[in-house]
Design a protein around this motif. Sequence first.
Motif, PDB file in Angstrom:
ATOM      1  N   VAL A   1       0.824  -1.211   0.000  1.00  0.00           N
ATOM      2  CA  VAL A   1       0.000   0.000   0.000  1.00  0.00           C
ATOM      3  C   VAL A   1       0.858   1.261   0.000  1.00  0.00           C
ATOM      4  O   VAL A   1       1.892   1.322   0.669  1.00  0.00           O
ATOM      5  CB  VAL A   1      -0.923  -0.029   1.252  1.00  0.00           C
ATOM      6  N   ASN A   2       0.427   2.250  -0.773  1.00  0.00           N
ATOM      7  CA  ASN A   2       1.084   3.561  -0.788  1.00  0.00           C
ATOM      8  C   ASN A   2       0.665   4.303   0.492  1.00  0.00           C
ATOM      9  O   ASN A   2      -0.516   4.593   0.673  1.00  0.00           O
ATOM     10  CB  ASN A   2       0.614   4.312  -2.039  1.00  0.00           C
ATOM     11  N   PRO A   3       1.605   4.609   1.390  1.00  0.00           N
ATOM     12  CA  PRO A   3       1.207   5.209   2.668  1.00  0.00           C
ATOM     13  C   PRO A   3       0.713   6.655   2.536  1.00  0.00           C
ATOM     14  O   PRO A   3       0.140   7.195   3.476  1.00  0.00           O
ATOM     15  CB  PRO A   3       2.487   5.154   3.505  1.00  0.00           C
TER      16      PRO A   3
ATOM     17  N   VAL B   1      -0.155  -0.351  -4.408  1.00  0.00           N
ATOM     18  CA  VAL B   1       0.884  -0.094  -5.422  1.00  0.00           C
ATOM     19  C   VAL B   1       0.976  -1.305  -6.351  1.00  0.00           C
ATOM     20  O   VAL B   1       1.009  -1.177  -7.567  1.00  0.00           O
ATOM     21  CB  VAL B   1       2.255   0.150  -4.736  1.00  0.00           C
ATOM     22  N   ALA B   2       0.995  -2.491  -5.762  1.00  0.00           N
ATOM     23  CA  ALA B   2       1.008  -3.739  -6.528  1.00  0.00           C
ATOM     24  C   ALA B   2       0.713  -4.874  -5.559  1.00  0.00           C
ATOM     25  O   ALA B   2       0.921  -4.728  -4.353  1.00  0.00           O
ATOM     26  CB  ALA B   2       2.370  -3.973  -7.182  1.00  0.00           C
ATOM     27  N   GLU B   3       0.236  -5.979  -6.129  1.00  0.00           N
ATOM     28  CA  GLU B   3       0.075  -7.164  -5.285  1.00  0.00           C
ATOM     29  C   GLU B   3       1.401  -7.928  -5.277  1.00  0.00           C
ATOM     30  O   GLU B   3       2.082  -8.002  -6.302  1.00  0.00           O
ATOM     31  CB  GLU B   3      -1.024  -8.056  -5.863  1.00  0.00           C
ATOM     32  N   VAL B   4       1.742  -8.438  -4.111  1.00  0.00           N
ATOM     33  CA  VAL B   4       3.055  -9.059  -3.948  1.00  0.00           C
ATOM     34  C   VAL B   4       2.880 -10.414  -3.245  1.00  0.00           C
ATOM     35  O   VAL B   4       2.088 -10.522  -2.308  1.00  0.00           O
ATOM     36  CB  VAL B   4       3.950  -8.137  -3.083  1.00  0.00           C
TER      37      VAL B   4
ATOM     38  N   MET C   1       6.464   5.880  -3.899  1.00  0.00           N
ATOM     39  CA  MET C   1       5.077   5.404  -3.846  1.00  0.00           C
ATOM     40  C   MET C   1       4.911   4.318  -2.781  1.00  0.00           C
ATOM     41  O   MET C   1       3.937   4.290  -2.049  1.00  0.00           O
ATOM     42  CB  MET C   1       4.671   4.813  -5.217  1.00  0.00           C
ATOM     43  N   ASP C   2       5.873   3.433  -2.692  1.00  0.00           N
ATOM     44  CA  ASP C   2       5.725   2.272  -1.804  1.00  0.00           C
ATOM     45  C   ASP C   2       6.055   2.613  -0.352  1.00  0.00           C
ATOM     46  O   ASP C   2       5.507   2.006   0.562  1.00  0.00           O
ATOM     47  CB  ASP C   2       6.640   1.139  -2.304  1.00  0.00           C
ATOM     48  N   GLY C   3       6.967   3.593  -0.165  1.00  0.00           N
ATOM     49  CA  GLY C   3       7.434   3.853   1.203  1.00  0.00           C
ATOM     50  C   GLY C   3       7.053   5.206   1.765  1.00  0.00           C
ATOM     51  O   GLY C   3       7.176   5.433   2.962  1.00  0.00           O
ATOM     52  N   GLY C   4       6.652   6.160   0.912  1.00  0.00           N
ATOM     53  CA  GLY C   4       6.211   7.471   1.396  1.00  0.00           C
ATOM     54  C   GLY C   4       7.284   8.528   1.466  1.00  0.00           C
ATOM     55  O   GLY C   4       7.039   9.668   1.850  1.00  0.00           O
ATOM     56  N   LYS C   5       8.526   8.180   1.070  1.00  0.00           N
ATOM     57  CA  LYS C   5       9.595   9.194   1.211  1.00  0.00           C
ATOM     58  C   LYS C   5       9.557  10.193   0.053  1.00  0.00           C
ATOM     59  O   LYS C   5       9.139   9.852  -1.059  1.00  0.00           O
ATOM     60  CB  LYS C   5      10.958   8.536   1.325  1.00  0.00           C
ATOM     61  N   PRO C   6       9.998  11.442   0.298  1.00  0.00           N
ATOM     62  CA  PRO C   6       9.965  12.448  -0.758  1.00  0.00           C
ATOM     63  C   PRO C   6      10.801  12.020  -1.969  1.00  0.00           C
ATOM     64  O   PRO C   6      11.889  11.454  -1.804  1.00  0.00           O
ATOM     65  CB  PRO C   6      10.582  13.684  -0.107  1.00  0.00           C
ATOM     66  N   ILE C   7      10.302  12.323  -3.146  1.00  0.00           N
ATOM     67  CA  ILE C   7      10.995  11.943  -4.383  1.00  0.00           C
ATOM     68  C   ILE C   7      12.399  12.567  -4.430  1.00  0.00           C
ATOM     69  O   ILE C   7      13.335  11.988  -4.961  1.00  0.00           O
ATOM     70  CB  ILE C   7      10.165  12.357  -5.626  1.00  0.00           C
TER      71      ILE C   7
ATOM     72  N   ALA D   1      11.192  -5.755   3.624  1.00  0.00           N
ATOM     73  CA  ALA D   1      10.202  -5.522   4.675  1.00  0.00           C
ATOM     74  C   ALA D   1       8.791  -5.666   4.101  1.00  0.00           C
ATOM     75  O   ALA D   1       8.539  -5.422   2.924  1.00  0.00           O
ATOM     76  CB  ALA D   1      10.396  -4.152   5.286  1.00  0.00           C
ATOM     77  N   GLU D   2       7.901  -6.001   5.003  1.00  0.00           N
ATOM     78  CA  GLU D   2       6.494  -6.249   4.656  1.00  0.00           C
ATOM     79  C   GLU D   2       5.850  -5.058   3.941  1.00  0.00           C
ATOM     80  O   GLU D   2       5.082  -5.238   2.997  1.00  0.00           O
ATOM     81  CB  GLU D   2       5.808  -6.484   6.011  1.00  0.00           C
ATOM     82  N   THR D   3       6.174  -3.834   4.378  1.00  0.00           N
ATOM     83  CA  THR D   3       5.462  -2.672   3.831  1.00  0.00           C
ATOM     84  C   THR D   3       6.133  -2.097   2.587  1.00  0.00           C
ATOM     85  O   THR D   3       5.556  -1.223   1.942  1.00  0.00           O
ATOM     86  CB  THR D   3       5.336  -1.547   4.887  1.00  0.00           C
ATOM     87  N   THR D   4       7.345  -2.545   2.260  1.00  0.00           N
ATOM     88  CA  THR D   4       8.061  -1.915   1.127  1.00  0.00           C
ATOM     89  C   THR D   4       8.800  -2.936   0.257  1.00  0.00           C
ATOM     90  O   THR D   4      10.011  -2.831   0.072  1.00  0.00           O
ATOM     91  CB  THR D   4       9.102  -0.912   1.666  1.00  0.00           C
ATOM     92  N   PRO D   5       8.071  -3.901  -0.314  1.00  0.00           N
ATOM     93  CA  PRO D   5       8.802  -4.930  -1.071  1.00  0.00           C
ATOM     94  C   PRO D   5       9.029  -4.592  -2.543  1.00  0.00           C
ATOM     95  O   PRO D   5       9.780  -5.296  -3.229  1.00  0.00           O
ATOM     96  CB  PRO D   5       7.863  -6.137  -0.966  1.00  0.00           C
ATOM     97  N   VAL D   6       8.402  -3.523  -3.071  1.00  0.00           N
ATOM     98  CA  VAL D   6       8.295  -3.429  -4.539  1.00  0.00           C
ATOM     99  C   VAL D   6       9.629  -3.114  -5.226  1.00  0.00           C
ATOM    100  O   VAL D   6       9.959  -3.723  -6.247  1.00  0.00           O
ATOM    101  CB  VAL D   6       7.182  -2.432  -4.950  1.00  0.00           C
ATOM    102  N   THR D   7      10.438  -2.198  -4.670  1.00  0.00           N
ATOM    103  CA  THR D   7      11.692  -1.910  -5.386  1.00  0.00           C
ATOM    104  C   THR D   7      12.652  -3.100  -5.349  1.00  0.00           C
ATOM    105  O   THR D   7      13.454  -3.278  -6.264  1.00  0.00           O
ATOM    106  CB  THR D   7      12.416  -0.653  -4.846  1.00  0.00           C
ATOM    107  N   ALA D   8      12.544  -3.950  -4.323  1.00  0.00           N
ATOM    108  CA  ALA D   8      13.391  -5.151  -4.307  1.00  0.00           C
ATOM    109  C   ALA D   8      12.985  -6.069  -5.459  1.00  0.00           C
ATOM    110  O   ALA D   8      13.824  -6.765  -6.041  1.00  0.00           O
ATOM    111  CB  ALA D   8      13.266  -5.872  -2.973  1.00  0.00           C
ATOM    112  N   LEU D   9      11.682  -6.054  -5.801  1.00  0.00           N
ATOM    113  CA  LEU D   9      11.226  -6.895  -6.908  1.00  0.00           C
ATOM    114  C   LEU D   9      11.642  -6.289  -8.256  1.00  0.00           C
ATOM    115  O   LEU D   9      11.919  -7.017  -9.214  1.00  0.00           O
ATOM    116  CB  LEU D   9       9.718  -7.098  -6.810  1.00  0.00           C
ATOM    117  N   LEU D  10      11.705  -4.971  -8.328  1.00  0.00           N
ATOM    118  CA  LEU D  10      12.251  -4.351  -9.547  1.00  0.00           C
ATOM    119  C   LEU D  10      13.742  -4.683  -9.653  1.00  0.00           C
ATOM    120  O   LEU D  10      14.272  -4.884 -10.753  1.00  0.00           O
ATOM    121  CB  LEU D  10      12.050  -2.834  -9.532  1.00  0.00           C
ATOM    122  N   LEU D  11      14.400  -4.736  -8.501  1.00  0.00           N
ATOM    123  CA  LEU D  11      15.816  -5.135  -8.517  1.00  0.00           C
ATOM    124  C   LEU D  11      15.946  -6.574  -9.032  1.00  0.00           C
ATOM    125  O   LEU D  11      16.885  -6.899  -9.768  1.00  0.00           O
ATOM    126  CB  LEU D  11      16.414  -5.008  -7.110  1.00  0.00           C
TER     127      LEU D  11
END
Length: 496
Positions: A50-52, A58-61, A115-121, A193-203
């Motif tokens: 989820v986008n916080p 953001v995506a299903e994982v 998007m996945d973690g909420g940090k500023p771009i 981590a449970e709340t931020t897996p998406v960039t690891a999957l892009l990796l």
Amino acid sequence: MATQEQRTSISWDYAPAPESREHVRLRDSYGLFIDGSFQDPVDGTRVASVNPATEEPVAEVAFAGPEDVRRAVQAARAAQPGWAALTGLDRGKYLFRVARLIQERARELAIVESMDGGKPIRESRDVDVPLAAAHFFHYAGWADKLSFAVGGRRVEPLGVAAQIVPWNFPLLMAAWKLAPALAAGNTAVLKPAETTPVTALLLAEILQEAELPPGVVSILPGDGATGAALVREPDIDKVAFTGSTGVGKDIQAALAGRGIPLTLELGGKSANIVFEDAAIDQAVEGIVNGIFFNQGHVCCAGSRLLVQESVAETVVSKLWGRMERLRLGDPLDKNTDVGAINSREQLHRIEALVASGEEEGAVRRTVACSLPDRGFWFAPTLFTDVAPAHRIAAEEIFGPVVSVLTFRTQAEAIEKANSTPYGLAAGIWTDKGSKAFEVAAALQAGVVWQNTYNKFDPSAAFGGYKESGFGREGGMSGLRPYLHVNPRAATARSAP
Ligand code: NDP
């Protein structure tokens, strides 16, 4: 030309500057990355990340179950001899490729991280992603020089590394863990981590594109149970963990008696010390960067501000003035300084600790800004009249909250800075070099910054003392935890 009257009536405000999401190519659903391909979980589940900032998916994982963990460890075991048998030069070539591919996809990675973690771009674009690439570049360079990192001794990889990373720097932490492990000839199973897996999957996609041999890296999103299952696996040779001190202790207990080397990078309550001879405006910028960078979700955040009494009023008033100008909101807006809190759970933890600060008698000031209707937000907050025994001075808040304490003498500053069970980082603001060196030598902290804060470099070692953990990541020291070093046999001139 504008008249004086017109000029004073102009309202200088920021126009929205949202980063475009158009070229981001996310799949609807991601499998587990095992043995070089994305696979359905055997005994795991599928969960929406989820986008916080919006609470939208953001995506299903896929989340890995124990059997999935076993399959990944088996794949890593099978791949390890072949990976270790490559020359260092060849392993380095793969790592260079990964670094270059991260650079090629930098914009997309930065957007997804926000998007996945909420940090500023601004931070994911300028810090997280470039540093992740820099770590792969750095360790690519080490892959054929390993024995030079250990005084010319012969070295061997440990085998299969189990690596668990937190949600505050998801891609960067994955790079910190994977790059040295692979350079040293190990294979790895990484749990984001449970709340931020998406960039690891892009990796993982990047690893496929780099044609990394199957099984050398597996990436298993999951929750705490997945991490615990990974640590319990009998066929692992190394565990590297970054996260909370509590979970770090559980992992240490789970590994007791098994002879598996462990690296722990845990929490902190770092002191940022401002002496009266410091360049105050510069120090205020450093304080802001020290605690509001990544919403304070930083293990080495300068969350305890120690100010010399003679300048305390000035520092607090300038700091408050600067805090009032911080822009909180959409993480994808390039003007945003403070983004969303990573999860509802983390928001509740911050709220509870802030409430304890008020109950215990500290004086709270929170920036008055409008918070978005949806998502998880906490406005920058400053506490004064803080006593060292207050929870907000002792416990890791992991949010945009700074606690101000004062001191009179250098000795008192050192004593207060060290009076914590943690020992991760510290900052010193002074224009006297001799004072900075003297204080740095007396601080029990793994990293000490002088007249700056939160600066990271792949060639610099990072890690803590006391309850902040042990072992180092980064630079030459970051290789050591992934190598068996033969205490006697020196290599000839060439490294493996
Ligand atoms: P955790 O320590 O719980 O999480 C870190 C990683 O460990 C995550 O991948 C997590 O999975 C995993 N994990 C959780 N339980 C276990 C277990 N029993 N065995 C193995 N792995 C496990 O941190 P939290 O996310 O709960 O954050 C809590 C607090 O920790 C924060 O408020 C902050 O104070 C501190 N923290 C410190 C960090 C640092 O960099 N030093 C980073 C993150 C948090 P999952 O995501 O599913 O929980």
